[in-house]
Design an enzyme around this catalytic site. Structure first.
Site, PDB file in Angstrom:
ATOM      1  N   HIS A 148       0.764  -1.115   0.008  1.00 30.75           N
ATOM      2  CA  HIS A 148       0.077  -0.042  -0.082  1.00 30.75           C
ATOM      3  C   HIS A 148       0.742   1.278   0.048  1.00 30.75           C
ATOM      4  O   HIS A 148       2.054   1.259   0.057  1.00 30.75           O
ATOM      5  CB  HIS A 148      -0.938   0.011   1.124  1.00 30.75           C
ATOM      6  CG  HIS A 148      -2.177  -0.888   1.095  1.00 30.75           C
ATOM      7  ND1 HIS A 148      -2.174  -2.251   1.383  1.00 30.75           N
ATOM      8  CD2 HIS A 148      -3.358  -0.702   0.518  1.00 30.75           C
ATOM      9  CE1 HIS A 148      -3.444  -2.687   1.283  1.00 30.75           C
ATOM     10  NE2 HIS A 148      -4.084  -1.655   0.797  1.00 30.75           N
ATOM     11  N   LYS A 152      -0.444   4.922   4.423  1.00 26.33           N
ATOM     12  CA  LYS A 152      -1.552   3.967   5.266  1.00 26.33           C
ATOM     13  C   LYS A 152      -1.023   3.760   6.564  1.00 26.33           C
ATOM     14  O   LYS A 152       0.016   3.559   6.692  1.00 26.33           O
ATOM     15  CB  LYS A 152      -1.476   2.710   4.473  1.00 26.33           C
ATOM     16  CG  LYS A 152      -2.651   1.920   5.170  1.00 26.33           C
ATOM     17  CD  LYS A 152      -2.885   0.677   4.107  1.00 26.33           C
ATOM     18  CE  LYS A 152      -4.004  -0.392   4.574  1.00 26.33           C
ATOM     19  NZ  LYS A 152      -5.163   0.250   5.135  1.00 26.33           N
TER      20      LYS A 152
END
Length: 266
Positions: A148, A152
């Site tokens: 990700h 995040k």
């Protein structure tokens, strides 16, 4: 008649995208945007903007709340939605077991939709993964790798954890107890009841999840690539439209939508 929605975290990346797509939809109407105090100056909002969810819920009875914020904020919004009998769609990840248990209680009072990943592809994978794991049998080890973007905040991702839960359930193991989120040093041979969950963070990756099934002389890799956050935003809007008019009683998720589309009934 269009389904009214209230978007929380409306100045954030997901919130602003969801609101933008909702404005383009003929099936949805923006009833309100929620943001923190000092962040409510949202250009071209085209609907009321407030830092008080109670006022937005009171002004739009029955509006579906869409929430991609933080676990603590999501719980506050869910409690308010339940108090008003308003449905709520939650895409927030990082919820702990106590928070999930509270959501289950709130779902008895108002429709609650909870999914760590709103994409169709991931939820189809969650349907077929247990069958694959069971058919491969105990001689195949399973690990999960997730990538990700560098902003995040939680790790592993909610999607990776849900995939691991699906594997554990298929193998008859207790979810959580078999998870291994870090390997370092002289760790010895891999335990039989172990599911590795590895995390990579960097750049602007919307989301990549790979499940590795590794057995004697071969391995199977299944990878899901999210090309953009728009995939998740459209899924959340689809969930909101679907949730409107549903009855309380349990927590719904994206697989309920897929199953209904396939069979015509839950």
């Amino acid at each position: 008649m269009p389904v009214s929605i209230i978007v929380t975290g409306a100045a954030g990346r997901m919130g602003s995208l969801i609101a933008s797509l909702a404005r383009q939809s003929e099936d949805l109407s923006l009833a309100g945007l929620l943001e923190r105090p000092g962040h409510t100056d949202i250009p071209n909002a085209a609907c009321p903007v407030s830092s008080d969810i109670e006022s937005l819920l009171s002004a739009s009875p029955g509006a579906v709340v869409i929430d991609f914020t933080t676990p603590e904020a999501s719980m506050q919004h869910a409690r308010a939605a339940a108090a008003h009998g308003s449905p709520i769609v939650i895409g927030t990840t990082g919820l702990n077991e106590q928070q999930k248990a509270e959501l289950a209680e709130l779902a008895l009072r108002t429709p609650v939709f909870l999914s760590p990943n709103m994409s169709v592809g991931i939820n189809v994978l969650l349907e077929i993964l247990p069958q694959l794991v069971r058919m491969l049998g105990d001689s195949y080890d399973v690990d999960i790798l997730e990538l990700h973007h560098n902003r995040k905040k939680d790790a592993p991702s909610g999607t990776a954890l849900r995939l691991a839960e699906a594997v554990a359930e298929a193998k008859g193991w207790k979810p959580g107890e078999s998870f291994r989120c870090c390997r370092e040093g002289i760790i010895g041979e891999r335990p039989k009841q172990e599911i590795g969950i590895q995390t990579i963070r960097g750049g602007d990756i919307a989301g990549v999840h790979t499940v590795y099934c590794m057995g004697p002389g071969e391995r199977i890799e299944i990878t899901h690539h999210a090309h953009s956050r728009e995939n998740f935003a459209n899924g959340a809007l689809k969930a909101a439209a679907w949730l409107a008019g549903r009855k309380p009683g349990r927590i719904y998720d994206m697989r309920d939508i897929l199953r209904e589309a396939q069979t015509g009934a839950l």
